[in-house]
Design an enzyme around this catalytic site. Structure first.
Site, PDB file in Angstrom:
ATOM      1  N   ILE A 315      -7.080  -4.216  -7.210  1.00 39.04           N
ATOM      2  CA  ILE A 315      -5.661  -3.977  -7.504  1.00 39.04           C
ATOM      3  C   ILE A 315      -5.064  -3.510  -6.184  1.00 39.04           C
ATOM      4  O   ILE A 315      -5.279  -2.394  -5.741  1.00 39.04           O
ATOM      5  CB  ILE A 315      -5.455  -2.925  -8.617  1.00 39.04           C
ATOM      6  N   PRO A 316      -4.351  -4.422  -5.502  1.00 46.38           N
ATOM      7  CA  PRO A 316      -4.078  -4.228  -4.071  1.00 46.38           C
ATOM      8  C   PRO A 316      -2.965  -3.219  -3.774  1.00 46.38           C
ATOM      9  O   PRO A 316      -1.913  -3.573  -3.262  1.00 46.38           O
ATOM     10  CB  PRO A 316      -3.701  -5.630  -3.605  1.00 46.38           C
ATOM     11  N   CYS A 317      -3.218  -1.935  -4.041  1.00 41.78           N
ATOM     12  CA  CYS A 317      -2.219  -0.912  -3.739  1.00 41.78           C
ATOM     13  C   CYS A 317      -2.017  -0.779  -2.224  1.00 41.78           C
ATOM     14  O   CYS A 317      -1.020  -0.224  -1.771  1.00 41.78           O
ATOM     15  CB  CYS A 317      -2.606   0.416  -4.359  1.00 41.78           C
ATOM     16  N   HIS A 318      -2.970  -1.342  -1.441  1.00 40.89           N
ATOM     17  CA  HIS A 318      -2.816  -1.278   0.015  1.00 40.89           C
ATOM     18  C   HIS A 318      -1.685  -2.174   0.522  1.00 40.89           C
ATOM     19  O   HIS A 318      -1.304  -2.088   1.676  1.00 40.89           O
ATOM     20  CB  HIS A 318      -4.141  -1.654   0.703  1.00 40.89           C
TER      21      HIS A 318
END
Ligand SMILES: [Zn+2]
Length: 348
Positions: A315-318
C-alpha cells in the site's frame, strides 16, 4: 542504500584483515551468531558461514551480537565504562527491557545513557535494546534456518534469550499456538534491509521494515485486533508476497495483486484504498489525496491515515509527499522513501 563490494572481494579482504575495507562492510558468522569488522583478529570463518552487512545495525537486526574482540559497534576506540556495563546487562538477559526507571534505580541518569549510546553507537540505549530484542526474536527466521526447534535447542544456552525475546515481541510463546487462530510471521530480506510480514489464511495483515519506529506497538495492536497467536512460519500468501517483492526490487513488476487485510476505520480504509490507485512513478501531496477522497479539508486526517498503514510498499504510502515536493515523514526512514520513489520513477 550503500552497495556492498562483490562477495569474493569482501571475503578476500576478510582473510587478509585488510584495513582499507574498515567501515565498508561487516561480517556475521552464522555458526557463532557473532558479527565482526573485516579486520577482526579472530580466526576467520569459512565462506559458506559468512553473511555480509553494510551497516552494523543491520547485523544487530539480523540477530547477531557484537564481537568482543573487534567491537564492531564502536565508533571510537575506547568504550565508556557505562556503555560497557549496560551492554553486558543487555547480553545477560536480552529478552528483558531495561527501562529508564530501572536505570534510575541503579543510580544511572537515563539521559546520560541515552546520550552516550547515541554518540558511541549512533542509536539510543532503548533503540539498542529494541534492535537486540527484535534480532533475537527473528533469528530463527534468518536465512538457511527454518526450524524453530533447532534454534531453541541450540542457539540460546542459559537464559533462553530467544524465548524471552519472542514473548516480548509477540506476547505468546510459540508452543501455545496449537488450535488457535495463527498469524504466521516471516522475515523477508530486501535490498533496503530486512522486513517482517504477517499473514493468516485470509491474507496479508502486515509488512514493515524491522527497524521501523513503533513496530512493536503496531504488532501488539494487530494481535489485539485479530486475537491471533503469532508464530514464525510461511503460507501461500507469504510465498506470493516474497516473490512479488523480489520482482518489485528487481524492477520486473512494480504493481501488486495480493490479498491484503486491513483493520482501519471507514475513513482510513478509503484512504488506503485511494493510495493503491496512485500510479507507479507518480507522487501526490496529502492535499491531493484528500481531494481524491472528496474530502479536500481532511489533509491532516489523510496524513494520519497514511501513517497508520501497516502494509509498507504494497500500500504505497511512500508515494505521498509534501505540497512543496519535500519528502515529509516515513516511519521506515526517509532514505527508504526516497529510494522507493526513485526506483519506481526509474523503472515504470
Ligand atoms: Zn571480531
Amino acid at each position: 542504500m550503500k552497495a556492498l563490494p562483490p562477495q569474493h572481494v569482501m571475503y578476500e579482504a576478510l582473510i587478509n584483515r585488510d584495513s582499507t575495507f574498515e567501515g565498508l562492510f561487516f561480517v556475521g558468522v552464522k555458526t557463532t551468531g557473532i558479527f565482526c569488522r573485516p579486520t577482526c583478529p579472530a580466526r576467520k570463518p569459512k565462506p559458506e558461514n559468512v553473511v555480509y552487512f553494510s551497516k552494523s545495525e543491520e547485523a544487530l537486526y539480523a540477530g547477531f551480537r557484537a564481537c568482543q574482540r573487534c567491537h564492531p559497534l564502536e565508533r571510537t576506540p575506547q568504550t565508556p565504562e557505562l556503555i560497557q556495563r549496560l551492554s553486558e546487562m543487555v547480553e545477560s538477559s536480552p529478552g528483558k527491557r531495561i527501562t529508564d526507571w530501572n536505570l534510575q534505580e541503579m543510580g544511572i541518569d537515563p539521559s546520560t545513557a541515552r546520550r552516550q549510546f547515541k554518540r558511541h553507537y549512533g542509536m539510543t540505549f532503548q533503540a539498542y535494546q529494541r534492535a537486540r530484542r527484535m534480532g533475537l526474536a527473528f533469528s530463527d527466521l534468518r536465512e538457511g534456518e527454518s526450524v524453530i526447534g533447532t534454534q531453541l535447542n541450540q542457539g540460546f544456552e542459559s537464559a533462553s534469550g530467544f524465548w524471552e525475546a519472542f514473548q516480548k515481541v509477540f506476547g505468546v510463546p510459540p508452543s501455545k499456538a496449537n488450535g488457535t487462530h495463527c498469524m504466521l510471521v516471516k522475515r523477508i530480506v530486501t535490498p533496503l534491509g530486512p522486513m517482517i510480514a504477517m499473514a493468516d489464511d485470509t491474507g496479508i495483515h502486515l509488512l514493515e521494515f524491522i527497524d521501523r519506529k513503533g513496530l512493536e506497538t503496531e504488532i501488539k495492536w494487530l494481535q489485539k485486533k485479530t486475537k491471533a497467536v503469532m508464530v514464525p512460519g510461511e503460507n501461500d500468501h507469504l510465498k506470493l508476497l516474497t516473490e512479488a517483492l523480489e520482482d518489485y526490487f528487481e524492477g520486473k513488476k512494480l504493481t501488486f495483486s495480493l490479498p491484503l487485510i486491513t483493520h482501519g476505520t471507514a475513513f482510513e480504509e478509503s484512504a488506503w484504498d485511494q493510495l493503491q490507485r496512485i500510479k507507479v512513478g507518480e507522487t501526490i501531496s496529502y492535499g491531493e489525496l484528500a481531494k481524491r477522497l472528496d474530502n479536500p479539508k481532511a489533509v491532516r486526517a489523510v496524513a494520519r491515515a497514511n501513517g497508520k498503514n501497516c502494509l509498507a510498499i504494497v500500500i504505497p504510502c511512500h508515494r505521498v509527499i509534501g505540497a512543496d515536493g519535500s519528502l515529509t515523514g516515513y516511519a521506515g526512514g526517509l532514505w527508504r522513501k526516497q529510494w522507493l520513489i526513485d526506483h519506481e520513477k526509474g523503472n515504470y
